[in-house]
Scaffold this motif. Sequence first.
Motif: not given
Length: 418
Positions: A314-327
């Motif tokens: 869940e930690t990894v998924f949340n980080t990746n989702m936030e990263a996708a938006a920022e990228v």
Amino acid sequence: MKQMLVHVERDVVQTAVLTNGKLDEYYTEQAADGQTVGSVYKGRVVNVLPGMEAAFVDIGQGKNAFLHIDDLLHPNLEQKPREKPPISKVVRPGQDILVQIVKEPIGGKGARVTTHYSLPGRWLVYMPYADYVGVSKKIPTEGERARLRQAGESVRQAEEGIILRTAAAGESTNSLARDVAALRGQWAGILEQAEKAEVPAIVHREAGLVQRVVRDILDAETDEIWIDDSRAYEEVLTYVRSMAPAMESRLLAYSETEKLPLFEKFGVSSELDKAFGARIRLTSGGELVWDQTEALTVIDVNTSRYTGSKDLEETVFNTNMEAAAEVARLLRLRDAGGIIIIDFIDMESVEHRQQVMGTLEALVRKDRTKCHVVGWTKLGLLEMTRKKVRGRSSGKHLEPCAACKGRGTLYVNRPSQD
């Protein structure tokens, strides 16, 4: 709230677009460089290379421009010959030719040019010889797309082509007709200028940054347009009065007597410092590590300080989702182009991988520059491309850091504090 900020300092024009206070788009242009994409030149074919199906054209820029045979054949796919003729039968050395720049010179390469001419207006793009009507795919309803297509057919003449822009949604046929008439007159002026010009010569210069941004971004959702330069203010005022008079009240002059410069007042300068850094901190505590070359951009996603509250997946998924938006946002701000590789944190769940990719795909569709998310590689990296039209913007703001022997960079184009 959507705000547009225009800052002018000496020979540099900077424009920022904020959505609910967050920097969403950023553009800059130096007066000495100017905009070449969209400009039309009268040039001369220097040589023809059958092996490359291309010709090189002298347009007076030092490096000869590259003209591919696809940019010489008819712009309407239905009217192109089934088999390409040899380029030597289409153009010859010494021939004078009218071309338009579609890609700026980058690195050691000259500009890329075309004979598929196009002139952008407020509601549409005018193409004098394309002979078709297109409608922006970003207009969601099929009924409105069909209405605009019919309106486009009614306002164009003979072999003219028209692409209805996203901003045309809801506009009347009369508004579209006025836009077409203005662009048709502009094209006639270009042809007249080309007849008189000596080779090589520029016969049409694309609008400056301020007018382009207002033309392309101003819409009903724009609440405020702040401008801190009197000449730029008058330029935008004239344009808005002629193209969108109902928006005039949203045009605001930012006084030079204010304690803080415009970009400082709205927090743009600090946002740019973060956006152009090699390491970009995410709100959750995660981090992006950004490495950019001329042809390739590599982005590494790390959890860094973010430890989550449930489990590792869940930690990894949340980080990746936030990263996708920022990228998606940073690709626009940094105007990164070419191949882009994103090393998201490994996810066990196939569903999570699909959600991260789907989020990135949805967000890059809003980008004004064409993007394509290719998918996951066998190594678990996400691959995408973003069309490279201009030299990357970061090159205009960053200089090598002396302390680390050029491995790092410093942002140097901030508005002054004086």
